[in-house]
Design a protein around this motif. Structure first.
Motif, PDB file in Angstrom:
ATOM      1  N   ILE A  63       0.862  -1.176   0.000  1.00 44.14           N
ATOM      2  CA  ILE A  63       0.000   0.000   0.000  1.00 44.14           C
ATOM      3  C   ILE A  63       0.898   1.226   0.000  1.00 44.14           C
ATOM      4  CG2 ILE A  63      -1.854   1.195   1.229  1.00 44.14           C
ATOM      5  CD1 ILE A  63      -2.023  -1.520   2.891  1.00 44.14           C
ATOM      6  N   VAL A  64       0.593   2.214  -0.820  1.00 44.29           N
ATOM      7  CA  VAL A  64       1.317   3.486  -0.798  1.00 44.29           C
ATOM      8  C   VAL A  64       0.365   4.541  -0.253  1.00 44.29           C
ATOM      9  CG1 VAL A  64       2.502   5.238  -2.155  1.00 44.29           C
ATOM     10  CG2 VAL A  64       2.806   2.824  -2.709  1.00 44.29           C
ATOM     11  N   VAL A  65       0.807   5.237   0.795  1.00 44.75           N
ATOM     12  CA  VAL A  65      -0.039   6.228   1.465  1.00 44.75           C
ATOM     13  C   VAL A  65       0.755   7.496   1.754  1.00 44.75           C
ATOM     14  CG1 VAL A  65      -1.532   4.495   2.533  1.00 44.75           C
ATOM     15  CG2 VAL A  65       0.497   5.274   3.751  1.00 44.75           C
ATOM     16  N   GLU A  66       0.024   8.541   2.096  1.00 46.89           N
ATOM     17  CA  GLU A  66       0.664   9.768   2.548  1.00 46.89           C
ATOM     18  C   GLU A  66       1.335   9.501   3.896  1.00 46.89           C
ATOM     19  OE1 GLU A  66      -1.626  13.466   2.254  1.00 46.89           O
ATOM     20  OE2 GLU A  66      -3.197  12.255   1.301  1.00 46.89           O
ATOM     21  N   ASP A  67       2.366  10.276   4.204  1.00 45.01           N
ATOM     22  CA  ASP A  67       3.105  10.087   5.456  1.00 45.01           C
ATOM     23  C   ASP A  67       2.187  10.108   6.671  1.00 45.01           C
ATOM     24  OD1 ASP A  67       5.355   9.974   3.897  1.00 45.01           O
ATOM     25  OD2 ASP A  67       6.170  11.906   4.542  1.00 45.01           O
ATOM     26  N   LYS A  68       1.202  10.991   6.677  1.00 43.87           N
ATOM     27  CA  LYS A  68       0.330  11.139   7.852  1.00 43.87           C
ATOM     28  C   LYS A  68      -0.606   9.944   8.047  1.00 43.87           C
ATOM     29  CE  LYS A  68      -3.089  13.865   5.313  1.00 43.87           C
ATOM     30  NZ  LYS A  68      -3.677  15.170   5.144  1.00 43.87           N
ATOM     31  N   GLN A  69      -0.737   9.081   7.042  1.00 39.68           N
ATOM     32  CA  GLN A  69      -1.611   7.910   7.150  1.00 39.68           C
ATOM     33  C   GLN A  69      -0.895   6.649   7.620  1.00 39.68           C
ATOM     34  OE1 GLN A  69      -3.043   8.142   2.990  1.00 39.68           O
ATOM     35  NE2 GLN A  69      -5.105   8.132   3.895  1.00 39.68           N
ATOM     36  N   VAL A  70       0.417   6.682   7.702  1.00 40.32           N
ATOM     37  CA  VAL A  70       1.189   5.468   7.975  1.00 40.32           C
ATOM     38  C   VAL A  70       0.807   4.832   9.304  1.00 40.32           C
ATOM     39  CG1 VAL A  70       3.497   4.552   8.410  1.00 40.32           C
ATOM     40  CG2 VAL A  70       3.115   6.094   6.494  1.00 40.32           C
ATOM     41  N   ASP A  71       0.771   5.606  10.373  1.00 40.61           N
ATOM     42  CA  ASP A  71       0.465   5.029  11.687  1.00 40.61           C
ATOM     43  C   ASP A  71      -0.919   4.397  11.715  1.00 40.61           C
ATOM     44  OD1 ASP A  71       2.946   5.727  12.699  1.00 40.61           O
ATOM     45  OD2 ASP A  71       2.237   7.642  13.515  1.00 40.61           O
ATOM     46  N   MET A  72      -1.898   5.041  11.099  1.00 39.47           N
ATOM     47  CA  MET A  72      -3.257   4.505  11.048  1.00 39.47           C
ATOM     48  C   MET A  72      -3.286   3.192  10.272  1.00 39.47           C
ATOM     49  SD  MET A  72      -6.034   4.228   8.720  1.00 39.47           S
ATOM     50  CE  MET A  72      -5.700   5.481   7.507  1.00 39.47           C
ATOM     51  N   VAL A  73      -2.591   3.143   9.132  1.00 43.24           N
ATOM     52  CA  VAL A  73      -2.553   1.920   8.329  1.00 43.24           C
ATOM     53  C   VAL A  73      -1.886   0.785   9.102  1.00 43.24           C
ATOM     54  CG1 VAL A  73      -1.514   0.874   6.264  1.00 43.24           C
ATOM     55  CG2 VAL A  73      -2.696   3.067   6.095  1.00 43.24           C
ATOM     56  N   VAL A  74      -0.795   1.078   9.771  1.00 40.81           N
ATOM     57  CA  VAL A  74      -0.103   0.058  10.563  1.00 40.81           C
ATOM     58  C   VAL A  74      -1.017  -0.456  11.671  1.00 40.81           C
ATOM     59  CG1 VAL A  74       1.805  -0.342  12.162  1.00 40.81           C
ATOM     60  CG2 VAL A  74       2.225   0.835   9.998  1.00 40.81           C
ATOM     61  N   ASP A  75      -1.714   0.441  12.363  1.00 44.08           N
ATOM     62  CA  ASP A  75      -2.642   0.018  13.421  1.00 44.08           C
ATOM     63  C   ASP A  75      -3.743  -0.880  12.878  1.00 44.08           C
ATOM     64  OD1 ASP A  75      -1.197   1.454  15.278  1.00 44.08           O
ATOM     65  OD2 ASP A  75      -2.567   3.179  15.284  1.00 44.08           O
ATOM     66  N   LYS A  76      -4.302  -0.525  11.716  1.00 45.11           N
ATOM     67  CA  LYS A  76      -5.358  -1.341  11.098  1.00 45.11           C
ATOM     68  C   LYS A  76      -4.826  -2.713  10.693  1.00 45.11           C
ATOM     69  CE  LYS A  76      -8.623   1.758  11.201  1.00 45.11           C
ATOM     70  NZ  LYS A  76      -9.754   1.622  12.101  1.00 45.11           N
ATOM     71  N   LEU A  77      -3.625  -2.738  10.126  1.00 44.48           N
ATOM     72  CA  LEU A  77      -3.018  -4.018   9.737  1.00 44.48           C
ATOM     73  C   LEU A  77      -2.805  -4.918  10.951  1.00 44.48           C
ATOM     74  CD1 LEU A  77      -0.402  -2.783   7.131  1.00 44.48           C
ATOM     75  CD2 LEU A  77      -2.256  -4.398   6.669  1.00 44.48           C
ATOM     76  N   ILE A  78      -2.252  -4.354  12.009  1.00 44.95           N
ATOM     77  CA  ILE A  78      -1.987  -5.150  13.212  1.00 44.95           C
ATOM     78  C   ILE A  78      -3.285  -5.686  13.800  1.00 44.95           C
ATOM     79  CG2 ILE A  78      -1.210  -5.013  15.609  1.00 44.95           C
ATOM     80  CD1 ILE A  78       1.003  -3.089  14.593  1.00 44.95           C
ATOM     81  N   SER A  79      -4.286  -4.830  13.952  1.00 46.03           N
ATOM     82  CA  SER A  79      -5.526  -5.280  14.589  1.00 46.03           C
ATOM     83  C   SER A  79      -6.258  -6.325  13.741  1.00 46.03           C
ATOM     84  CB  SER A  79      -6.439  -4.103  14.904  1.00 46.03           C
ATOM     85  OG  SER A  79      -6.859  -3.468  13.726  1.00 46.03           O
ATOM     86  N   ALA A  80      -6.189  -6.221  12.420  1.00 48.68           N
ATOM     87  CA  ALA A  80      -6.901  -7.163  11.564  1.00 48.68           C
ATOM     88  C   ALA A  80      -6.130  -8.458  11.322  1.00 48.68           C
ATOM     89  CB  ALA A  80      -7.232  -6.508  10.230  1.00 48.68           C
ATOM     90  N   ALA A  81      -4.802  -8.419  11.318  1.00 46.75           N
ATOM     91  CA  ALA A  81      -4.008  -9.598  10.946  1.00 46.75           C
ATOM     92  C   ALA A  81      -3.513 -10.406  12.136  1.00 46.75           C
ATOM     93  CB  ALA A  81      -2.812  -9.169  10.097  1.00 46.75           C
ATOM     94  N   ARG A  82      -3.567  -9.861  13.324  1.00 46.24           N
ATOM     95  CA  ARG A  82      -2.994 -10.538  14.491  1.00 46.24           C
ATOM     96  C   ARG A  82      -3.841 -11.726  14.933  1.00 46.24           C
ATOM     97  NH1 ARG A  82      -1.865  -6.743  19.235  1.00 46.24           N
ATOM     98  NH2 ARG A  82       0.206  -6.629  18.321  1.00 46.24           N
ATOM     99  N   THR A  83      -3.164 -12.857  15.185  1.00 48.42           N
ATOM    100  CA  THR A  83      -3.796 -14.020  15.818  1.00 48.42           C
ATOM    101  C   THR A  83      -3.183 -14.262  17.192  1.00 48.42           C
ATOM    102  OG1 THR A  83      -2.234 -15.684  14.983  1.00 48.42           O
ATOM    103  CG2 THR A  83      -4.132 -15.144  13.572  1.00 48.42           C
ATOM    104  N   GLY A  84      -1.998 -13.687  17.420  1.00 47.32           N
ATOM    105  CA  GLY A  84      -1.306 -13.909  18.682  1.00 47.32           C
ATOM    106  C   GLY A  84      -0.360 -15.098  18.645  1.00 47.32           C
ATOM    107  N   GLU A  85      -0.286 -15.755  17.514  1.00 44.92           N
ATOM    108  CA  GLU A  85       0.577 -16.930  17.365  1.00 44.92           C
ATOM    109  C   GLU A  85       1.827 -16.572  16.574  1.00 44.92           C
ATOM    110  OE1 GLU A  85      -0.218 -19.949  18.707  1.00 44.92           O
ATOM    111  OE2 GLU A  85      -2.001 -18.995  19.555  1.00 44.92           O
TER     112      GLU A  85
END
Length: 112
Positions: A63-85
């Motif tokens: 994904i290519v995003v504006e600099d100000k969107q990076v933290d939000m994108v990372v947070d969304k990726l972590i919350s959606a992709a995490r299983t804890g394993e």
């Protein structure tokens, strides 16, 4: 601009896509990849024989995003992709110098 690359488990793709689309991300590229990290593959049994799968199937989302969107994108990726394993994946962030849309010649933010 930044390029966010995430390596995730294949069954998490739909959840990740929905989280990103709902957050206003308008495009992404998904590729099937194989690899291993700390888990160094996994052992499986097939017809009574045990074998090791060294390169596990994963998906790479770019994904290519504006600099100000990076933290939000990372947070969304972590919350959606995490299983804890072990094997949940990684996120890589790198700078993007320029983008050009082939069809129109638009550049940078207009080309995203």
């Amino acid at each position: 601009m930044k390029k966010v690359e995430a390596i995730i488990r294949p069954f998490k793709l739909e959840e990740v896509k929905l989280a990103l689309v709902n957050a206003g991300i308008v495009g992404m590229t998904v590729s099937e990849v194989r690899g291993f990290g700390r888990q160094k593959g996994q052992s499986e049994r097939y017809r009574g024989s045990e074998y090791t799968v060294e390169f596990l199937q994963k998906l790479k989302i770019e994904i290519v995003v504006e600099d100000k969107q990076v933290d939000m994108v990372v947070d969304k990726l972590i919350s959606a992709a995490r299983t804890g394993e072990i094997g949940d994946g990684k996120i890589f962030i790198s700078p993007v110098e320029q983008i050009v849309r082939i069809r129109t010649g638009e550049k940078d933010l207009q080309a995203i």
